[in-house]
Design an enzyme around this catalytic site. Sequence first.
Site, PDB file in Angstrom:
ATOM      1  CB  SER A 243      38.314  66.185  57.724  1.00 26.23           C
ATOM      2  OG  SER A 243      37.737  65.178  56.941  1.00 26.23           O
TER       3      SER A 243
ATOM      4  CG  ASP B 101      34.157  61.283  62.887  1.00 30.90           C
ATOM      5  OD1 ASP B 101      33.637  60.801  61.856  1.00 30.90           O
ATOM      6  OD2 ASP B 101      35.168  62.007  62.868  1.00 30.90           O
TER       7      ASP B 101
ATOM      8  CG  HIS C 226      33.933  63.918  59.878  1.00 28.88           C
ATOM      9  ND1 HIS C 226      35.130  63.532  60.444  1.00 28.88           N
ATOM     10  CD2 HIS C 226      34.257  64.659  58.777  1.00 28.88           C
ATOM     11  CE1 HIS C 226      36.139  63.998  59.710  1.00 28.88           C
ATOM     12  NE2 HIS C 226      35.628  64.690  58.707  1.00 28.88           N
TER      13      HIS C 226
END
Length: 401
Positions: free
Chosen positions: A182, A348, A381
């Site tokens: 991320s 995601d 995610h």
Amino acid sequence: MDWQTSEDTVPSAFITEANARSVLGKPPASGAWREGDPSGDRHFLSIGHVALERGGELPSVRVAFETIGTLNADSSNAILICHALTGDSHVAGRPGPGHATGGWWNDLVGPGKAIDTDRWFVVAPNMLGGCQGTTGPASYSPDGAEWGPRFPFVTIRDQVDVQLALTNALGIDRWAAVIGGSMGGMQSLEWAASYPERLERVAVLAAPPLSSADQIALNSVQIEAVRIDPAFAEGEYYEAADGDGPHRGLALARRMALLNYRSSSELNDRFERSAQSEVSPLGDGGRYAVESYLDFHGNKFTRRFDANSYLTLLAAMNSHDVGRGRGGIVAALSKVTMPALILAIDSDRLFPVADQNQIAANAPGNIDGAVPHLISSQFGHDGFLIENALVGPQIERLLGT
């Protein structure tokens, strides 16, 4: 972006009475680590003056970091792990003084695990602008008061440059790998493009080559949620009593973010249209279970994070563009010639697979050719934090190159 604490990096679940009791009481004005708090497993290193990419400076920067394992004689076994938006340096380890919970990647980092600390020396710093020991808005400025809203604008590149200064101070010439997911994946990609000679491998997990208009828009509403809380007081809230800080705005921002971290299928499958209690949500004053779930995690977040730091880090995330000043994304990614793991998650909705496709197709070192390694997960995610059985072997594969 992540759930940060180890008990949050699990499938979504109904909120119990015990969960609800755990966030009773007034939240502090800031959930930042402050001077005088237990240091836990943190080490601290001052790297001095830092000039910032977009102008301005920080006259003195201190980095909080943790290490696991033993550095070998030629410093060739060091791995840098970059945490996500609301993470910190406690990547692995037990809860205790200074660490309310265990490490956020406990299942992947440690003896005999995917990142085997019997072999590798792991360094995990808290990022610049964070609130868990590295210089950020809740830190004291040279005038003795918190930086607060005076904290300067920082970019992903600034954060990487601070990590580079830490690298030099530790006497590490070249990282065996830089690994991040991320926002940490943005940093690992920036490492590969900015300092390719300083790392042998790179892992970019669930991260994009740049923050898109859609992603900036999602961040912008979170920023506004914090700013419109009257208790935010233009960022001057550090002297507020417990319960009088900007916890309502920060909790709302967190609730917005959580909707992007998990997939719609997971939320639908876990909660359906269930009520939280026997009181019906159909006009009787009851609540849906998913509402209570978001409330709980929003309220919990205010007890471990700082509102000014959240705004600082969202702005840094918005700055991300690996191609800025380098002739564009394709030219920048051409520098990623070291073995690279580009990992994508099919569900995601924050940083969708198309983002990783773009990196994979243009990074010459990609160990999967022109495509990312795609994992299938219902967790969206946050799959890079939850799907240990899928992510771990891929990191091992990279470290075996």
